[in-house]
Design a protein around this motif. Sequence first.
Motif, PDB file in Angstrom:
ATOM      1  N   VAL A  27      34.535  29.102 -26.488  1.00 59.25           N
ATOM      2  CA  VAL A  27      34.200  29.779 -27.747  1.00 59.25           C
ATOM      3  C   VAL A  27      32.761  30.282 -27.659  1.00 59.25           C
ATOM      4  O   VAL A  27      32.459  31.441 -27.964  1.00 59.25           O
ATOM      5  N   HIS A  28      31.892  29.388 -27.204  1.00 58.95           N
ATOM      6  CA  HIS A  28      30.476  29.733 -27.105  1.00 58.95           C
ATOM      7  C   HIS A  28      30.259  30.947 -26.178  1.00 58.95           C
ATOM      8  O   HIS A  28      29.541  31.882 -26.536  1.00 58.95           O
ATOM      9  N   SER A  29      30.892  30.933 -25.005  1.00 56.98           N
ATOM     10  CA  SER A  29      30.699  32.038 -24.056  1.00 56.98           C
ATOM     11  C   SER A  29      31.164  33.359 -24.657  1.00 56.98           C
ATOM     12  O   SER A  29      30.516  34.394 -24.480  1.00 56.98           O
ATOM     13  N   HIS A  60      26.550  32.391 -18.486  1.00 57.04           N
ATOM     14  CA  HIS A  60      25.211  31.790 -18.577  1.00 57.04           C
ATOM     15  C   HIS A  60      25.229  30.263 -18.581  1.00 57.04           C
ATOM     16  O   HIS A  60      24.275  29.633 -18.149  1.00 57.04           O
ATOM     17  N   ASP A  61      26.310  29.673 -19.084  1.00 59.97           N
ATOM     18  CA  ASP A  61      26.350  28.204 -19.137  1.00 59.97           C
ATOM     19  C   ASP A  61      27.257  27.616 -18.062  1.00 59.97           C
ATOM     20  O   ASP A  61      27.812  26.534 -18.227  1.00 59.97           O
ATOM     21  N   ILE A  62      27.389  28.316 -16.957  1.00 62.31           N
ATOM     22  CA  ILE A  62      28.254  27.881 -15.864  1.00 62.31           C
ATOM     23  C   ILE A  62      27.892  26.477 -15.390  1.00 62.31           C
ATOM     24  O   ILE A  62      28.728  25.718 -14.907  1.00 62.31           O
ATOM     25  N   ALA A 133      21.337  35.575 -28.900  1.00 62.92           N
ATOM     26  CA  ALA A 133      22.794  35.440 -29.030  1.00 62.92           C
ATOM     27  C   ALA A 133      23.199  33.975 -28.899  1.00 62.92           C
ATOM     28  O   ALA A 133      24.026  33.460 -29.661  1.00 62.92           O
ATOM     29  N   ASP A 134      22.601  33.303 -27.954  1.00 67.78           N
ATOM     30  CA  ASP A 134      22.908  31.900 -27.706  1.00 67.78           C
ATOM     31  C   ASP A 134      22.538  31.036 -28.904  1.00 67.78           C
ATOM     32  O   ASP A 134      23.303  30.175 -29.348  1.00 67.78           O
ATOM     33  N   ASP A 135      21.340  31.281 -29.446  1.00 67.08           N
ATOM     34  CA  ASP A 135      20.884  30.478 -30.591  1.00 67.08           C
ATOM     35  C   ASP A 135      21.812  30.657 -31.798  1.00 67.08           C
ATOM     36  O   ASP A 135      22.143  29.699 -32.490  1.00 67.08           O
TER      37      ASP A 135
HETATM   38 FE   LIG Z   1      24.695  28.886 -24.041  1.00 59.69          FE
END
Ligand SMILES: [Fe+2]
Length: 422
Positions: A27-29, A60-62, A133-135
């Motif tokens: 979901v986050h990605s 990014h969160d791989i 975007a991440d925040d």
């Molecule tokens: Fe992230």
Amino acid sequence: MDRNTKLKNILSTFVSAYSKFDNNIIVHSKEVAFLTLSICNALSIDEIKKKDIMVAAYLHDIAASRTNLLDSLKKFDTVEYHAHCIYGYVFFDTFMPCNNFSKYILYHHEPFNSKNIINNIEIPIESNILKIADDISIFKLTDNDITIDKIREFLLSRKDLYNPIYLDIFLSNYGDEILKKLLDKSYLEYLADYGDEILINNTDFVTLVEAMAFVLDFKCEITTMHSQTVSLFSVLLAKEFDLPDIFEIRVGSLLHDIGKLAIPDSILKKPSSLTPEEFEVMKKHVEYTYEILSNLKNEKILKIASNHHEKLNGQGYPKGISDLSFQERLVSVADIFAALTQKRSYKNGYSKEKTIEILRNCANNCEIDTCIVNKVIEKYDYFIDMNFELNETYNNKINLLKEKYNTLSSYNEFINFKINPT
Ligand SMILES: [Fe+2]
Ligand SMILES: [Fe+2]
Ligand SMILES: [Fe+2]
Ligand SMILES: [Fe+2]
């Protein structure tokens, strides 16, 4: 034969694979990818750069599986964040050298105007797009009753961390549209329409797939190399049989066990034989492989990978089918050959004599293709030598990755992050 594949299919496959660690990640990605895309569109960022930023947004969160990120996902600005940024960067920098997106990953939590330049790798201004975007995505996760106003309030309370141009987008009418889509989930349709026209060639495709297979191999040190070895044996066999096209075999064999990402470590790394119940859980990896690889939209690859435990006598799993193509038979023999000769959590690699005896028995029981088994026996020493060379190359890469990680992380003083495949 050269073909092109849609980049978005491989990115969805990647995200689907590593979401097996935690569904929050998928979901986050996707949320980060959507927000990133919206910002790029608002700023009319050129297509080439946009493509790189989007790849970084998806991936990014791989390193989430390798760090404490999953536990700390809902905390902001914690030190753990830097570990996964650095790991993500060195991972792609090592396995996909010359890429243009890993530096975005490296700095995806860095505040605007940060002076924290790591090892002289300059901070691309666009990395702050990923940060904002991440925040937003993480903030949304922390509040079940999230609203557009709350997101704006949150961003304004930390406004120094963001490039004012990116921040302004979310304070505008266009920002209303973006955040509305994010909250009512209609962003998924918008994202699905993105990038249909962005294609990658076979070479880049295989490089990305190799990187993906490494993520699996990293999950369990003892099976490190398994995917690579199965792929090597499959490709060597395909060449021995003069198969005209090895692309699908290469990709299917690299990813045949990708579903193991969803298998609990207690089973995957068990140092003794599995109980019947545990074996049932382990068998599920093939269904997960199918689920993950459906995103690639390539029927041949899907079948090669997800039929690797099927047998010619119909006694395999999960479907018990016996009608297997030559490519599927080939990868299934390569998988057994690799499993027999490699060390596993519950056994050491078998000797040449024992390996040949087991392969012959399987062929005699009509489980696997006799003609392929005979070829393995004929070329046994050559295949093992080639695998030895592959191991060397792989170990060098791992050492390089560790070295790079240690060099970069010394700037941030991380001590509790482990890279353990040896
Ligand atoms: Fe992230
Ligand atoms: Fe992150
Ligand atoms: Fe398997
Ligand atoms: Fe396997």
